[in-house]
Design a protein around this motif. Structure first.
Motif, PDB file in Angstrom:
ATOM      1  N   GLU A 224       0.803  -1.265  -0.026  1.00 51.17           N
ATOM      2  CA  GLU A 224       0.135   0.121  -0.052  1.00 51.17           C
ATOM      3  C   GLU A 224       0.823   1.246   0.061  1.00 51.17           C
ATOM      4  O   GLU A 224       0.611   2.258  -0.789  1.00 51.17           O
ATOM      5  CB  GLU A 224      -1.017   0.038   1.207  1.00 51.17           C
ATOM      6  N   GLN A 225       1.977   1.341   0.786  1.00 47.38           N
ATOM      7  CA  GLN A 225       2.828   2.257   0.847  1.00 47.38           C
ATOM      8  C   GLN A 225       3.477   2.754  -0.577  1.00 47.38           C
ATOM      9  O   GLN A 225       3.606   3.622  -0.904  1.00 47.38           O
ATOM     10  CB  GLN A 225       3.693   2.192   2.136  1.00 47.38           C
ATOM     11  N   LEU A 226       4.025   1.746  -1.119  1.00 48.77           N
ATOM     12  CA  LEU A 226       4.739   1.804  -2.338  1.00 48.77           C
ATOM     13  C   LEU A 226       3.688   2.450  -3.457  1.00 48.77           C
ATOM     14  O   LEU A 226       4.165   2.958  -4.296  1.00 48.77           O
ATOM     15  CB  LEU A 226       5.549   0.411  -2.663  1.00 48.77           C
ATOM     16  N   ARG A 227       2.717   1.870  -3.446  1.00 48.07           N
ATOM     17  CA  ARG A 227       1.767   2.192  -4.566  1.00 48.07           C
ATOM     18  C   ARG A 227       1.441   3.755  -4.191  1.00 48.07           C
ATOM     19  O   ARG A 227       1.375   4.751  -4.968  1.00 48.07           O
ATOM     20  CB  ARG A 227       0.352   1.556  -4.477  1.00 48.07           C
ATOM     21  N   SER A 228       1.193   4.001  -2.912  1.00 52.33           N
ATOM     22  CA  SER A 228       1.014   5.175  -2.459  1.00 52.33           C
ATOM     23  C   SER A 228       2.108   6.230  -2.933  1.00 52.33           C
ATOM     24  O   SER A 228       2.201   7.487  -3.407  1.00 52.33           O
ATOM     25  CB  SER A 228       0.754   5.691  -1.068  1.00 52.33           C
ATOM     26  N   LEU A 229       3.509   5.839  -2.855  1.00 54.85           N
ATOM     27  CA  LEU A 229       4.592   6.639  -3.039  1.00 54.85           C
ATOM     28  C   LEU A 229       4.895   6.889  -4.576  1.00 54.85           C
ATOM     29  O   LEU A 229       4.898   8.207  -5.053  1.00 54.85           O
ATOM     30  CB  LEU A 229       5.905   5.970  -2.563  1.00 54.85           C
ATOM     31  N   THR A 230       4.371   5.950  -5.463  1.00 51.76           N
ATOM     32  CA  THR A 230       4.493   5.950  -6.732  1.00 51.76           C
ATOM     33  C   THR A 230       3.537   6.907  -7.289  1.00 51.76           C
ATOM     34  O   THR A 230       3.746   7.549  -8.312  1.00 51.76           O
ATOM     35  CB  THR A 230       4.469   4.500  -7.418  1.00 51.76           C
ATOM     36  N   ASN A 231       2.119   6.620  -6.996  1.00 52.33           N
ATOM     37  CA  ASN A 231       1.070   7.735  -7.271  1.00 52.33           C
ATOM     38  C   ASN A 231       1.510   9.068  -6.943  1.00 52.33           C
ATOM     39  O   ASN A 231       1.325  10.079  -7.639  1.00 52.33           O
ATOM     40  CB  ASN A 231      -0.065   7.305  -6.502  1.00 52.33           C
ATOM     41  N   ALA A 232       2.150   9.243  -5.571  1.00 47.60           N
ATOM     42  CA  ALA A 232       2.482  10.721  -5.377  1.00 47.60           C
ATOM     43  C   ALA A 232       3.481  11.394  -6.147  1.00 47.60           C
ATOM     44  O   ALA A 232       3.495  12.471  -6.556  1.00 47.60           O
ATOM     45  CB  ALA A 232       3.053  10.705  -3.852  1.00 47.60           C
ATOM     46  N   HIS A 233       4.482  10.447  -6.540  1.00 44.32           N
ATOM     47  CA  HIS A 233       5.490  10.806  -7.611  1.00 44.32           C
ATOM     48  C   HIS A 233       5.041  11.174  -8.840  1.00 44.32           C
ATOM     49  O   HIS A 233       5.447  12.383  -9.545  1.00 44.32           O
ATOM     50  CB  HIS A 233       6.755   9.725  -7.703  1.00 44.32           C
ATOM     51  N   PHE A 234       4.228  10.703  -9.272  1.00 44.97           N
ATOM     52  CA  PHE A 234       3.786  10.920 -10.812  1.00 44.97           C
ATOM     53  C   PHE A 234       2.816  12.223 -10.714  1.00 44.97           C
ATOM     54  O   PHE A 234       2.375  12.826 -11.693  1.00 44.97           O
ATOM     55  CB  PHE A 234       2.965   9.692 -11.609  1.00 44.97           C
ATOM     56  N   ARG A 235       2.004  12.497  -9.451  1.00 49.13           N
ATOM     57  CA  ARG A 235       1.184  13.586  -9.205  1.00 49.13           C
ATOM     58  C   ARG A 235       2.005  14.594  -9.333  1.00 49.13           C
ATOM     59  O   ARG A 235       1.619  15.790  -9.916  1.00 49.13           O
ATOM     60  CB  ARG A 235       0.439  13.534  -8.024  1.00 49.13           C
TER      61      ARG A 235
END
Length: 325
Positions: A224-235
């Motif tokens: 969950e944290q890794l998906r949140s991190l990658t989403n934040a990067h692309f945002r």
């Protein structure tokens, strides 16, 4: 009306079960995923995401370091769970026994890594007999070897002076080196002090890749944290593309550059979107596998790896967004 003995036992059993709930696997409150990162334009989008509230510190904590060397040390000490590293740094870490997996490609350097020299030195060949500063435990060593290789030279023809990013300015001002391997934002700062570029990563297409590397044994625990991190990067990437002036202003402080120089620094980078990331990281035909197969023998040849790089568990693209922003 009192509670009977049987009812009392049931009641106490229920209380005990409730008390144990936090210990059950599905209910464990994990500490934040700790990611070490030093100043570099490709990594700064994570800090922009944190500033804008797109990256929760309850899920991911960014550990600020001064260099890739220090980031690697935090991994070795266990004070970070992952780090922002170049591909060659990842390979060297794995070679030393750290089990890491790349889960995100931040960027591909196309002019943001440099060899800077003093006036009067206009080519790599003119470094013969000169002193060059290099961060030896990180990308600097590979950059030096590759640049010398293109010029038909080797390290025996010059003097390598070990350096860390936090002392570039002092070493340069003291006149201890004639040239240095460095990267943005330090490169822009040094050029403002009179250094000029005689070689950059445009001459090494696709070879210098910046990644998020995470301890392999933690991947399934921190999905969950890794998906949140990658989403934040692309945002944050989307914000940089569509609101460059605002993003540059917000990035300038950590990069210690003016806003206009921030945008110049990003012009030396290719920033792959989520779809491109999947092509880099996923499957048996992942593009970075070809890069590793090219880099590995070069690194072995120059003593940067003890043995050819293992491809097992090297990349994992399952935490990337399904669609581009």
């Amino acid at each position: 009306m009192g509670i009977g003995l049987t009812s009392r036992r049931d009641f106490l059993t229920g209380l005990a079960a409730v008390a144990l709930l936090p210990l059950l696997p599905g209910c464990v409150q994990r500490p934040p995923l700790r990611i070490a990162a030093h100043p570099w334009p490709g990594y700064e989008l994570l800090f922009l995401a944190r500033r804008e509230g797109w990256l929760s510190e309850e899920q991911v904590r960014l550990v600020e370091t001064s260099s890739a060397t220090v980031s690697l040390e935090t991994l070795e000490r266990g004070t970070a769970d992952g780090a922002c590293l170049t591909l060659d740094e990842l390979l060297r870490a794995r070679d030393s026994g750290l089990q890491l997996t790349a889960v995100l490609v931040f960027d591909v350097s196309a002019g943001a890594d440099h060899i800077l020299a003093r006036p009067g030195i206009s080519s790599v060949r003119q470094l013969a007999g000169k002193r060059i500063g290099v961060e030896q435990s990180a990308l600097g060593s590979l950059m030096l070897h590759l640049s010398l290789q293109t010029a038909g030279m080797d390290c025996s023809q010059l003097t390598v002076v070990p350096m860390t990013p936090d002392n570039h300015h002092q070493v340069w001002q003291a006149g201890h080196v004639d040239a240095m391997v460095c990267y943005e934002p330090i490169a822009s700062q040094m050029q403002a002090m009179g250094a000029h570029s005689i070689f950059d990563s445009r001459s090494l297409p696709g070879m210098i890749v910046d990644l998020l590397a995470v301890r392999t044994d933690l991947l399934d625990q921190y999905t969950e944290q890794l998906r949140s991190l990658t989403n934040a990067h692309f945002r944050a990437y989307h914000h940089l593309v569509h609101n460059p002036q605002d993003a540059a202003y917000k990035l300038a402080g950590r990069l210690t550059l003016s806003a206009d120089r921030v945008l110049d620094a990003y012009r030396g980078l290719q920033l792959p979107v989520a779809g491109a990331n999947r092509r880099y990281l996923q499957g048996s035909k992942a593009q970075l596998l070809t890069t590793v197969q090219t880099l590995s023998p070069i690194m072995v040849q120059h003593g940067l790896l003890q043995q050819p790089a293992s491809l097992k568990g090297l990349f994992d693209g399952r935490f990337l967004p399904i669609e581009d922003f």
